[in-house]
Design a protein around this motif. Structure first.
Motif, short mmCIF file in Angstrom:
data_model
loop_
_atom_site.label_atom_id
_atom_site.label_comp_id
_atom_site.label_asym_id
_atom_site.label_seq_id
_atom_site.Cartn_x
_atom_site.Cartn_y
_atom_site.Cartn_z
N SER A 3 0.84 -1.21 0.00
CA SER A 3 0.00 0.00 0.00
C SER A 3 0.87 1.26 0.00
O SER A 3 1.95 1.27 0.59
CB SER A 3 -0.91 0.02 1.22
N SER A 5 0.55 4.00 1.66
CA SER A 5 0.80 4.52 3.01
C SER A 5 1.98 3.79 3.67
O SER A 5 2.78 4.40 4.38
CB SER A 5 -0.45 4.38 3.88
N SER A 6 2.09 2.47 3.40
CA SER A 6 3.22 1.70 3.95
C SER A 6 4.54 2.14 3.33
O SER A 6 5.56 2.26 4.01
CB SER A 6 3.01 0.20 3.69
N ASP A 8 5.18 5.11 2.08
CA ASP A 8 5.49 6.43 2.64
C ASP A 8 6.13 6.29 4.02
O ASP A 8 7.08 7.02 4.35
CB ASP A 8 4.21 7.28 2.75
N GLN A 9 5.61 5.36 4.82
CA GLN A 9 6.14 5.15 6.16
C GLN A 9 7.58 4.66 6.12
O GLN A 9 8.42 5.08 6.92
CB GLN A 9 5.26 4.15 6.93
N GLU A 12 9.85 7.60 5.18
CA GLU A 12 9.99 8.55 6.28
C GLU A 12 10.93 8.01 7.37
O GLU A 12 11.63 8.77 8.03
CB GLU A 12 8.62 8.85 6.91
N GLU A 95 1.28 -3.11 4.80
CA GLU A 95 -0.05 -3.51 4.30
C GLU A 95 0.13 -3.89 2.84
O GLU A 95 0.53 -3.06 2.02
CB GLU A 95 -1.03 -2.34 4.38
N THR A 550 11.70 11.38 -1.17
CA THR A 550 10.47 10.81 -1.73
C THR A 550 10.42 11.05 -3.23
O THR A 550 10.04 10.17 -4.01
CB THR A 550 9.22 11.42 -1.07
#
Length: 652
Positions: A3, A5-6, A8-9, A12, A95, A550
Motif C-alpha cells: 500500500s 501509506s506503507s 510512505d512510512q 519517512e 499492508e 520521496t
C-alpha cells in the motif's frame, strides 16, 4: 502489492546512512560520510553518503540515489523487495495484498531464482523441525554439535530427506518451475529424470549481505566414499561462491563495530563462534580465499584475523591467502589452535572469556606466523632458509603502505637473524620489477590514450549546461522555501533620470525561478534538464510537503542518477580531505535568494551574448547595408546586458 501509506512510512523512517552502513564501512567526513565503493575495486574512498540530503553517490561508477536505489543496485532487489527489506529492518508492518499467479509469472528470471531458493530454505527448515526423519537424523546431528534451538533457527539450518525427489516434487507441486530448480542446482535433471542434489544432507543456507538466500551447503551424515562430505550449490546467476562469505549477513554489524573480522574455514566454525558470543566471524565456505571475498570484508573493516586448525596442512593453506589480503592493503593477524582442535571444537569447550583470552594471546602478526611456520621447516637447511626469507619479503612487497613495509622488514630481520640492508635490497629489487611492469602497463595505456587524444578535440566548457544544472540544483534543494527576493527596477528620479531602485518581493523559490524564466521565454537546451525541470516544477506545484528523498524514489533510475550527481557534485571534493593538508576550501555563504537571482541573471547575460554573436554572424553572412535593424537590436541587447550587470554588481 504494498500500500502507498506503507511505502510512505518506509521512506519517512529509513535513514540512508544506516542502511548503507550495513554494507559499507562509513567514516565521518564533515556533514557527510565516505567509504570504499561497493561497486568497484578501489583503495581510495570515492563513495559519499549525505545524511542531510538522504542520498548517496559513487563517484567511481557514477551510480547514486536513495536507500531504496542502493539496495536495488547492490543487492539486485526489485523495488518491492527493497521496501520489504527496509520494513523488516525498521520493524514496520506492511499492508499488502498477495501476488496473483499472473504477477508471479511476470517476475524476472533472477527474481525467480531468489524465490526458489527462499522456498527451499523454508522447506528444509520445516523438514528438520516437523518430520520424524528430520528430527531423528538432522536435528540430532545439530544437537550433537552443541547447537541450541535458538542457534538452529537463527541460521535457518535444515535437512533434506534421504529420498530421490522429495524436495523436487514438493516444489513443483507448489508451482515452482523445473527450469529454476535446475538453474539453482537444487534439482539435477539427467535423461528426463530428476532428483534432489542434497538428498540425505543437513542444510546450511548461504546468504547475501542483506539476508537473501543465494545457495546452500549440504553435509552428508553417512559414511560414503563415493559421496563428497560437503556439497555446495553450483554457480548460478545469483550464487558466485568466489564472491560470497558464509555468515556475512549475521556478522556485518559486529565486524564494523569491533573493527575486526575473524575468518574461519567451515560452516560449523562460524555457527559455534556465534553461539559462544563472538559474532564478527565469517567463512570462505570451504573454497580457497578470493580477492572478491576480501573486498567484501574490506568494506566493513581493515583488520582480518585468520583462524586455522592446528594441523600443518591447515597452516600451510593459510599462507596462500595472506598475500591476497595484504594486496588489498589490509592488516592481517593469524591464530592457530592446538593440534587436533579447530575453531568449532575449541569454541564448544571454552567459555566466551576463555575464547577471547586465547585469541588475544595467540593471534600473531602475519610476519611472525609466516616466519614460525616456514622457519621450523628450514632451520637446518641454508638454501631452504634463504627461500623462506625471500618468501616473507615477497609477502611484504604486496603491502601498499611504505611505512608498514619498512616496519615489517625490520621485524623480519630480527626474527630471521639477517641484516636489514640485505632485506631492503631484496625488497627494492622486487619493487623495481613490479614498478617496471607497472610502467610498461602505463605506457601501453598512454599509447592508447594518445590515439584517442588525437582523434577527439578538447571540449570547451558548456556555460549554459552548467547554469541549467545549477537551476535544477536550486529547485531540488530550496524549491519549496519562501524567500524575500530583492529586484532592481528602473524608475525615474526627481531630476527625470532613470535609476535602479530595490524592490522586495516574497515568493517561493520555484515560483520565482519559473516566472523569471517564463518572462524572458528562456528554454533549457539540455533535454535531460528540461525534463527534470518540468517534473520538479509540477511536483512542487502539487505537493506543499515536497521531500527530496520521496521525489528521487518516484522517478526512474536514470533520472535519480542525474539528480544525485547534481546534488553531490560539490561533496566530491571533501573526499580528498584537503583539511588534513591544511588547505581549507572557501565555503559558500550565499543566501538562497541571492543564489537564485545571480544564477538567473548570469543565464540571461550569457543568452544575450549568444544572441549578439548570432547577429554578428548574420551581418557578416549577408554583407549588405540594410543592417540598421540588426544594429538597433544589438544596441538594445547591449543596454540590457549593461543593466543586468549592474544588478549583478559586475564590471563590463
Amino acid at each position: 502489492m504494498i500500500s502507498p501509506s506503507s511505502i510512505d512510512q518506509v521512506f519517512e523512517t529509513a535513514r540512508v546512512e544506516e542502511v548503507i552502513g550495513d554494507f559499507v564501512q562509513l567514516k565521518k567526513s564533515g556533514t557527510n560520510f565516505k567509504g570504499l565503493s561497493p561497486f568497484s575495486d578501489e583503495r581510495t574512498p570515492s563513495f559519499m553518503v549525505s545524511p542531510v540530503k538522504q542520498i548517496w553517490k559513487d563517484f567511481s561508477t557514477g551510480k547514486g540515489g536513495t536507500a531504496v536505489s542502493f539496495l536495488m543496485e547492490h543487492e539486485h532487489f526489485t523495488y518491492p523487495e527493497a521496501i520489504r527489506y527496509l520494513a523488516k529492518k525498521y520493524n514496520i508492518e506492511l499492508e499488502e495484498t498477495e501476488q496473483t499467479n499472473e504477477q508471479k509469472e511476470k517476475a524476472d528470471e533472477r527474481e525467480s531464482l531468489y524465490l526458489v531458493s527462499e522456498f527451499a530454505s523454508k522447506y528444509f527448515q520445516n523438514i528438520l523441525q516437523k518430520t520424524d526423519q528430520g528430527k531423528s537424523i538432522g536435528l540430532s546431528y545439530f544437537k550433537e554439535r552443541g547447537f541450541t534451538e535458538e542457534t538452529i533457527k537463527k541460521f535457518d539450518l535444515g535437512y533434506s530427506l534421504d529420498e530421490w525427489q522429495a524436495f523436487t516434487d514438493e516444489a513443483l507441486k507448489k508451482g515452482y518451475k523445473l527450469e529454476y530448480l535446475e538453474k539453482t542446482g537444487l534439482t539435477i535433471v539427467k535423461d528426463e529424470k530428476r532428483f534432489d542434489r542434497f538428498k540425505g544432507r543437513v542444510m546450511f543456507p548461504i546468504k547475501s549481505m542483506s539476508g537473501r538466500v543465494l545457495g546452500f551447503g549440504g553435509r552428508i551424515l553417512i559414511t560414503d566414499k563415493k559421496a563428497a562430505k560437503y556439497l555446495n550449490s553450483p554457480e548460478s546467476d545469483i550464487y558466485h561462491k568466489s564472491k560470497v562469505l558464509y555468515g556475512i549477513y549475521d556478522a556485518k554489524q559486529s565486524i564494523a563495530k569491533e573493527d575486526n573480522c575473524y575468518l574461519v574455514e567451515g560452516y560449523t566454525d562460524v555457527i559455534q563462534f556465534h553461539q559462544t558470543g563472538i559474532k564478527n566471524v565469517v567463512s570462505s565456505s570451504g573454497t580457497a580465499l578470493t580477492s572478491e571475498q576480501i573486498r567484501l570484508i574490506n568494506r566493513l573493516t581493515k583488520n582480518i584475523t585468520v583462524l586455522f586448525d592446528g594441523d600443518a596442512a591447515g597452516m600451510r593453506a593459510s599462507l596462500r591467502g595472506i598475500d591476497l589480503i595484504l594486496e588489498q592493503g589490509m592488516n592481517v593477524r593469524v591464530c592457530t589452535f592446538p593440534e587436533g582442535e579447530d575453531p568449532d571444537s575449541f569454541a564448544r569447550q571454552n567459555t566466551l572469556e576463555e575464547l577471547h583470552d586465547y585469541l588475544a594471546e595467540n593471534a600473531k602478526d602475519f610476519i611472525q606466523f609466516k616466519a614460525s611456520v616456514l622457519y621450523e621447516e628450514s632451520k637446518n637447511d641454508p638454501i631452504r632458509k634463504a627461500e623462506t626469507i625471500r618468501d616473507i619479503v615477497n609477502s611484504i612487497s604486496k603491502i601498499p603502505d611504505r611505512i608498514k613495509k619498512e616496519v615489517y622488514i625490520q621485524e623480519c630481520a630480527r626474527i630471521m637473524d639477517i641484516s636489514e640492508s640485505v632485506l631492503f635490497s631484496t625488497l627494492a629489487q622486487m619493487d623495481k620489477k613490479e614498478l617496471q611492469e607497472e610502467d610498461k602497463r602505463y605506457k601501453n595505456e598512454q599509447k592508447a590514450f594518445e590515439v584517442i587524444k588525437h582523434q577527439q578535440p578538447v571540449k570547451k566548457v558548456d556555460v549554459q549546461y552548467l547554469m541549467e544544472r545549477k537551476i535544477i540544483e536550486i529547485l531540488l534543494l530550496y524549491g519549496n522555501k519562501t524567500e524575500d527576493f530583492e529586484d532592481l527596477v528602473l524608475k525615474e528620479n526627481d531630476k527625470g533620470d532613470l535609476e535602479l531602485e530595490p524592490v522586495i518581493q516574497q515568493a517561493r523559490v520555484f515560483e520565482k525561478v519559473f516566472l523569471d524564466l517564463q518572462d524572458d521565454e528562456m528554454q533549457f537546451s539540455n533535454e535531460t534538464f528540461k525534463t527534470l525541470y518540468y517534473t520538479i516544477i509540477e511536483r512542487l506545484n502539487q505537493d506543499t510537503d515536497f521531500e527530496l528523498k520521496t521525489f528521487i524514489n518516484s522517478v526512474d533510475q536514470d533520472m535519480a542518477n542525474e539528480i544525485t550527481t547534481i546534488l553531490m557534485d560539490d561533496e566530491r571534493y571533501t573526499l580528498d580531505d584537503w583539511n588534513r593538508m591544511d588547505i581549507y576550501p572557501k565555503e559558500k555563504k550565499h543566501t538562497v535568494a541571492q543564489l537564485v537571482s545571480e544564477t538567473i541573471l548570469s543565464l540571461r547575460c550569457f543568452l544575450i551574448d549568444q544572441k549578439v554573436k548570432e547577429f554578428q554572424q548574420e551581418t557578416l553572412k549577408n554583407k549588405i547595408d540594410s543592417n540598421r535593424n540588426i544594429l538597433e537590436e544589438v544596441k538594445d541587447y547591449s543596454s540590457l546586458k549593461m543593466l543586468l550587470s549592474r544588478k549583478l554588481n559586475r564590471v563590463l
